[in-house]
Design a protein around this motif. Structure first.
Motif, PDB file in Angstrom:
ATOM      1  N   TYR A 153       0.821  -1.207   0.000  1.00 48.87           N
ATOM      2  CA  TYR A 153       0.000   0.000   0.000  1.00 48.87           C
ATOM      3  C   TYR A 153       0.860   1.265   0.000  1.00 48.87           C
ATOM      4  O   TYR A 153       0.474   2.281   0.560  1.00 48.87           O
ATOM      5  CB  TYR A 153      -0.959  -0.012   1.200  1.00 48.87           C
ATOM      6  N   SER A 157      -7.984  12.598  10.183  1.00 49.94           N
ATOM      7  CA  SER A 157      -7.981  11.224   9.652  1.00 49.94           C
ATOM      8  C   SER A 157      -6.568  10.791   9.255  1.00 49.94           C
ATOM      9  O   SER A 157      -6.160   9.665   9.515  1.00 49.94           O
ATOM     10  CB  SER A 157      -8.905  11.119   8.441  1.00 49.94           C
ATOM     11  N   GLY A 158      -5.825  11.694   8.605  1.00 47.34           N
ATOM     12  CA  GLY A 158      -4.447  11.383   8.199  1.00 47.34           C
ATOM     13  C   GLY A 158      -3.553  11.109   9.398  1.00 47.34           C
ATOM     14  O   GLY A 158      -2.782  10.145   9.410  1.00 47.34           O
ATOM     15  N   ALA A 186      -2.151   4.934  13.844  1.00 48.31           N
ATOM     16  CA  ALA A 186      -2.543   3.517  13.808  1.00 48.31           C
ATOM     17  C   ALA A 186      -1.406   2.656  13.250  1.00 48.31           C
ATOM     18  O   ALA A 186      -1.114   1.582  13.775  1.00 48.31           O
ATOM     19  CB  ALA A 186      -3.811   3.338  12.982  1.00 48.31           C
ATOM     20  N   LEU A 187      -0.749   3.130  12.183  1.00 52.67           N
ATOM     21  CA  LEU A 187       0.395   2.389  11.625  1.00 52.67           C
ATOM     22  C   LEU A 187       1.512   2.233  12.654  1.00 52.67           C
ATOM     23  O   LEU A 187       2.100   1.157  12.787  1.00 52.67           O
ATOM     24  CB  LEU A 187       0.949   3.104  10.383  1.00 52.67           C
ATOM     25  N   ASN A 216      -0.096   5.125   1.133  1.00 44.23           N
ATOM     26  CA  ASN A 216       0.656   5.846   2.166  1.00 44.23           C
ATOM     27  C   ASN A 216       1.201   7.168   1.637  1.00 44.23           C
ATOM     28  O   ASN A 216       1.148   8.196   2.329  1.00 44.23           O
ATOM     29  CB  ASN A 216       1.795   4.983   2.702  1.00 44.23           C
ATOM     30  N   THR A 236      -1.770   9.549   1.161  1.00 39.42           N
ATOM     31  CA  THR A 236      -2.236  10.018   2.474  1.00 39.42           C
ATOM     32  C   THR A 236      -1.288  11.063   3.036  1.00 39.42           C
ATOM     33  O   THR A 236      -1.724  12.070   3.611  1.00 39.42           O
ATOM     34  CB  THR A 236      -2.375   8.833   3.453  1.00 39.42           C
ATOM     35  N   TYR A 269      -4.496   7.801  10.888  1.00 33.56           N
ATOM     36  CA  TYR A 269      -3.989   6.705  10.051  1.00 33.56           C
ATOM     37  C   TYR A 269      -2.535   6.390  10.390  1.00 33.56           C
ATOM     38  O   TYR A 269      -2.165   5.232  10.596  1.00 33.56           O
ATOM     39  CB  TYR A 269      -4.143   7.095   8.573  1.00 33.56           C
TER      40      TYR A 269
END
Length: 195
Positions: A11, A58-59, A65-66, A15, A18, A62
């Motif tokens: 992905y 949101s970014g 979370a990673l 990435n 984003t 994200y």
């Protein structure tokens, strides 16, 4: 960790997109109104500020979370490594003569990889306790009744000294050599070297 690396590789475009979206949205939000009025974006930013803020949040979420997934993977990997080393240490201490004989085959045959039968109890125990591992990454241990190419786990090699493998101390006598030869597993008879 491996799964996260796999995810990041698969992905990579997502990435990158984003990252750019996050940077652009954050830049639009932090630019002073004078800079926005010069570029003609002031009215647009004022009208859509809520949506732009959601993009930034949101970014950031994200990427957090990673990072959390990476941290979790790292912890799980360390735990798995610790469990593996515990199994190896324990097995090296309690190896019976059959298991020692299987590991000695790598020395007798002077090979790094040997096809061994999974139905042999000694082989199964050595695999279960991480002393032996499949020689090829793509190879899986499925069922029994067949041979599989195995090698000694690199993590176990330092622990498998002469004592652990049942070799006598000092120079081996002819009688000791014959005893070790006689102790070879039945499935190894085809590899006997005739002198």
């Amino acid at each position: 960790m491996h799964e996260l690396k796999h995810y990041i590789q698969n992905y990579k475009q997502i990435n990158i997109a984003t990252t750019w979206l996050l940077l652009a949205a954050a830049l639009v939000l932090i630019l002073p109104s004078t800079a926005l009025s010069v570029s003609g974006l002031e009215q647009w930013v004022t009208e859509y500020r809520g949506y732009i803020s959601i993009i930034v949040i949101s970014g950031i979420a994200y990427f957090i979370a990673l990072l959390l997934v990476q941290a979790g993977q790292s912890v799980l990997e360390k735990q798995s490594e610790t469990e593996t080393m515990k199994k190896i240490h324990k097995m090296v201490k309690v190896m019976n003569t059959s298991e020692q004989a299987v590991v000695r085959e790598f020395i007798f045959q002077k090979k790094d990889i040997i096809s061994l039968p999974l139905e042999a109890a000694a082989v199964a125990n050595l695999i279960d306790n991480c002393i032996l591992v499949p020689a090829l990454n793509s190879q899986e241990i499925i069922g029994t009744g067949s041979k599989i190419k195995l090698c000694i786990n690199i993590k176990a090699r330092a622990l498998l000294d002469h004592k652990a493998l049942g070799f006598p101390e000092g120079k081996m006598t002819e009688q000791q050599a014959q005893a070790l030869k006689a102790a070879r597993p039945a499935f190894a008879k085809e590899f006997y070297v005739r002198h």
